[in-house]
Design a protein around this motif. Structure first.
Motif, mmCIF file in Angstrom:
data_model
loop_
_atom_site.group_PDB
_atom_site.id
_atom_site.type_symbol
_atom_site.label_atom_id
_atom_site.label_comp_id
_atom_site.label_asym_id
_atom_site.label_seq_id
_atom_site.Cartn_x
_atom_site.Cartn_y
_atom_site.Cartn_z
ATOM 1 N N LEU A 1 0.654 -1.226 -0.102
ATOM 2 C CA LEU A 1 0.033 -0.345 -0.088
ATOM 3 C C LEU A 1 1.131 1.162 0.220
ATOM 4 O O LEU A 1 0.432 1.849 -0.853
ATOM 5 C CB LEU A 1 -0.724 -0.116 0.690
ATOM 6 N N VAL A 2 1.665 1.440 0.475
ATOM 7 C CA VAL A 2 2.431 2.749 0.354
ATOM 8 C C VAL A 2 3.746 2.941 -0.784
ATOM 9 O O VAL A 2 3.045 3.908 -1.263
ATOM 10 C CB VAL A 2 3.886 2.398 1.887
ATOM 11 N N SER A 3 4.344 1.880 -0.712
ATOM 12 C CA SER A 3 4.698 2.427 -2.850
ATOM 13 C C SER A 3 3.201 2.309 -3.586
ATOM 14 O O SER A 3 3.815 3.543 -4.668
ATOM 15 C CB SER A 3 5.030 0.802 -2.291
ATOM 16 N N GLN A 4 2.073 1.500 -3.566
ATOM 17 C CA GLN A 4 1.467 2.096 -4.119
ATOM 18 C C GLN A 4 1.058 3.431 -3.799
ATOM 19 O O GLN A 4 0.493 4.214 -5.508
ATOM 20 C CB GLN A 4 0.362 1.097 -4.393
ATOM 21 N N THR A 5 0.524 4.063 -3.167
ATOM 22 C CA THR A 5 0.649 5.495 -2.659
ATOM 23 C C THR A 5 1.446 6.064 -3.105
ATOM 24 O O THR A 5 0.628 7.092 -3.249
ATOM 25 C CB THR A 5 0.140 5.294 -0.908
ATOM 26 N N LEU A 6 2.633 5.898 -3.231
ATOM 27 C CA LEU A 6 3.682 6.416 -3.265
ATOM 28 C C LEU A 6 3.081 7.494 -4.781
ATOM 29 O O LEU A 6 3.438 7.951 -5.312
ATOM 30 C CB LEU A 6 4.871 6.083 -3.052
ATOM 31 N N VAL A 7 3.929 6.199 -6.051
ATOM 32 C CA VAL A 7 3.390 5.846 -6.684
ATOM 33 C C VAL A 7 1.965 6.398 -7.518
ATOM 34 O O VAL A 7 1.783 7.945 -8.370
ATOM 35 C CB VAL A 7 3.004 4.482 -7.623
ATOM 36 N N GLY A 8 0.879 6.717 -6.478
ATOM 37 C CA GLY A 8 -0.746 7.405 -6.874
ATOM 38 C C GLY A 8 0.411 8.698 -6.938
ATOM 39 O O GLY A 8 -0.484 9.846 -7.600
ATOM 40 N N VAL A 9 0.424 9.506 -5.725
ATOM 41 C CA VAL A 9 0.486 11.044 -5.565
ATOM 42 C C VAL A 9 1.903 11.451 -6.156
ATOM 43 O O VAL A 9 1.270 12.374 -6.574
ATOM 44 C CB VAL A 9 1.377 10.742 -4.085
ATOM 45 N N ILE A 10 2.525 11.286 -6.556
ATOM 46 C CA ILE A 10 3.993 11.249 -7.905
ATOM 47 C C ILE A 10 3.021 11.580 -8.813
ATOM 48 O O ILE A 10 3.599 12.406 -9.645
ATOM 49 C CB ILE A 10 4.948 10.601 -8.295
ATOM 50 N N LEU B 1 9.896 -2.658 -7.695
ATOM 51 C CA LEU B 1 10.622 -2.637 -5.985
ATOM 52 C C LEU B 1 9.657 -3.177 -4.981
ATOM 53 O O LEU B 1 9.523 -3.662 -3.363
ATOM 54 C CB LEU B 1 11.473 -1.506 -6.214
ATOM 55 N N GLY B 2 8.125 -2.007 -5.367
ATOM 56 C CA GLY B 2 7.356 -1.946 -3.288
ATOM 57 C C GLY B 2 7.270 -3.257 -3.070
ATOM 58 O O GLY B 2 6.753 -3.930 -2.676
ATOM 59 N N GLU B 3 6.360 -3.988 -4.620
ATOM 60 C CA GLU B 3 5.689 -4.975 -4.191
ATOM 61 C C GLU B 3 7.123 -6.351 -4.567
ATOM 62 O O GLU B 3 6.807 -7.645 -3.398
ATOM 63 C CB GLU B 3 5.362 -5.511 -5.932
ATOM 64 N N MET B 4 8.623 -6.397 -4.194
ATOM 65 C CA MET B 4 9.246 -6.957 -3.906
ATOM 66 C C MET B 4 9.621 -6.807 -1.879
ATOM 67 O O MET B 4 9.897 -7.858 -2.260
ATOM 68 C CB MET B 4 10.581 -6.957 -5.071
ATOM 69 N N LEU B 5 10.153 -6.056 -1.966
ATOM 70 C CA LEU B 5 10.280 -5.226 -0.805
ATOM 71 C C LEU B 5 8.997 -5.129 0.589
ATOM 72 O O LEU B 5 9.025 -5.237 1.923
ATOM 73 C CB LEU B 5 10.954 -3.613 -0.209
ATOM 74 N N GLU B 6 8.335 -4.540 0.245
ATOM 75 C CA GLU B 6 7.329 -3.881 0.603
ATOM 76 C C GLU B 6 6.342 -5.676 1.976
ATOM 77 O O GLU B 6 6.161 -5.075 2.706
ATOM 78 C CB GLU B 6 6.157 -2.737 0.290
ATOM 79 N N PRO B 7 5.906 -6.475 0.642
ATOM 80 C CA PRO B 7 5.359 -7.801 1.796
ATOM 81 C C PRO B 7 6.545 -8.069 2.555
ATOM 82 O O PRO B 7 5.875 -8.387 3.537
ATOM 83 C CB PRO B 7 5.258 -8.406 0.778
ATOM 84 N N HIS C 1 10.508 10.296 -17.174
ATOM 85 C CA HIS C 1 10.973 10.745 -16.225
ATOM 86 C C HIS C 1 10.095 10.592 -14.861
ATOM 87 O O HIS C 1 10.262 9.237 -14.502
ATOM 88 C CB HIS C 1 11.737 12.220 -15.897
ATOM 89 N N VAL C 2 8.996 10.192 -14.453
ATOM 90 C CA VAL C 2 7.691 10.359 -14.465
ATOM 91 C C VAL C 2 7.518 8.311 -14.128
ATOM 92 O O VAL C 2 7.330 7.358 -13.317
ATOM 93 C CB VAL C 2 6.579 10.918 -14.312
ATOM 94 N N ALA C 3 7.540 8.541 -14.992
ATOM 95 C CA ALA C 3 6.752 7.013 -15.744
ATOM 96 C C ALA C 3 7.874 5.772 -14.897
ATOM 97 O O ALA C 3 7.523 5.107 -14.893
ATOM 98 C CB ALA C 3 6.602 6.988 -17.144
ATOM 99 N N PHE C 4 9.374 5.844 -15.746
ATOM 100 C CA PHE C 4 10.328 5.344 -15.811
ATOM 101 C C PHE C 4 10.184 5.209 -13.707
ATOM 102 O O PHE C 4 11.032 3.984 -13.118
ATOM 103 C CB PHE C 4 11.819 5.859 -15.876
ATOM 104 N N ASN C 5 10.417 6.681 -13.494
ATOM 105 C CA ASN C 5 10.625 6.159 -11.448
ATOM 106 C C ASN C 5 9.038 5.500 -11.588
ATOM 107 O O ASN C 5 9.277 4.511 -10.148
ATOM 108 C CB ASN C 5 10.825 8.231 -10.527
ATOM 109 N N GLY C 6 7.930 6.000 -11.723
ATOM 110 C CA GLY C 6 6.171 5.329 -10.907
ATOM 111 C C GLY C 6 7.415 4.245 -11.311
ATOM 112 O O GLY C 6 6.625 2.746 -10.809
ATOM 113 N N LEU C 7 7.517 3.557 -12.314
ATOM 114 C CA LEU C 7 7.918 1.881 -12.715
ATOM 115 C C LEU C 7 8.655 0.998 -11.985
ATOM 116 O O LEU C 7 8.065 -0.027 -11.289
ATOM 117 C CB LEU C 7 8.004 1.734 -14.075
#
Length: 282
Positions: free
Chosen positions: A65-74, A129-135, A118-124
């Motif tokens: 949720l944290v990584s997905q929220t960050l992507v959404g905010v960005i 990486l969030g899917e890998m690390l946050e769980p 720029h935003v697409a590359f960082n967001g992806l």
């Protein structure tokens, strides 16, 4: 001797009901209403309430949720700032010479991006990486890790600008071309924090006895480092600072679950200290 016949027994919790089976833990007879499915067989209500909670497979996965929220905010901020991009970047972008008097730039700059690529590359990268690390880390430790990578990236940008202004770094062939950073230039992007996630992933693999350079994460880091040094207009300090900050944070965060909260607090505290030190450089 044959298995005990429960047809003549009554449920020990409901004596007026016939027992259909026995509790796999205490072996007392129970009726169908008192049978709770367990990892092995069925347990009575008393044993099930006192034993280890049975978890479904879906319960074991922590949604990032944290990584997905960050992507959404960005993404939302990128869309909202397009109308007056120059003003927004001038106010919230990271200008090393202004870091001491306008410290919010150290954080807000990581949520702004120059263009769609720029935003697409960082967001992806942040999403994957969030899917890998946050769980693995959980929401709290992942949030602390992201802050640590962000702080490391800001320190890298300001630190190289300080070296450029205080030493003859810019005059040294090749080194000046790669590392020299204008104290008055504007740096934006989540790359420092994203590099921090890559650094933490490498630290986690090393902690488990895995050589990160032989994995996809190692290849990802190498590819991004090559891009960092070869393409113009990319913040070398932000990327290297974020990578180092994330690696150090990963060493703190990949600990057993019993110390997860304290590791997150220590990591977030370290990130705040780094941000304060970055302010003092200029």
């Amino acid at each position: 001797m044959s298995e005990h016949d429960t047809s003549t027994d009554t449920c020990y919790l409901h004596p007026d009901r016939p027992a259909l089976l026995r509790c796999s833990r205490c072996e007392r007879p129970i009726c169908g209403d008192d049978a709770i499915e367990a990892p092995v067989g069925y347990q009575c209500r008393q044993c099930a309430s006192g034993g280890q909670r049975v978890r479904r497979l879906g319960d074991l996965f922590v949604r990032p949720l944290v990584s997905q929220t960050l992507v959404g905010v960005i993404a939302v901020l990128f869309l909202l700032t397009q109308a007056d991009r120059s003003t927004v970047l001038g106010t919230f972008g990271l200008v090393p010479a202004a870091a001491g008097v306008e410290p919010w730039r150290l954080v807000t700059s990581a949520f702004l991006h120059a263009n769609l690529m720029h935003v697409a590359f960082n967001g992806l990268l942040l999403w994957r990486l969030g899917e890998m690390l946050e769980p693995v880390l959980g929401h709290l430790r992942f949030g602390a890790l992201y802050l640590a990578g962000l702080a490391g990236g800001s320190l890298g940008v300001v630190g190289l600008a300080w070296l450029t202004a205080s030493t003859p770094l810019a005059e040294i062939p090749l080194l000046g071309w790669v590392f020299a950073t204008s104290p008055f230039g504007v740096t934006i992007g989540a790359s420092g924090a994203v590099f921090g996630l890559m650094g933490a992933a490498m630290a986690g693999m090393r902690a488990r006895g895995v050589d990160p350079w032989r994995t996809d994460v190692g290849s990802l880091v190498l590819l991004n480092l090559v891009i960092t040094f070869l393409l113009p207009g990319i913040s070398v300090g932000g990327h290297l600072g974020g990578l180092l900050g994330g690696f150090v944070a990963g060493k703190l965060l990949f600990v057993e679950a019993s110390r997860a909260r304290s590791a997150a607090v220590r990591t977030a505290g370290l990130a705040v200290v780094v941000l304060l030190a970055t302010m003092l450089l200029f």
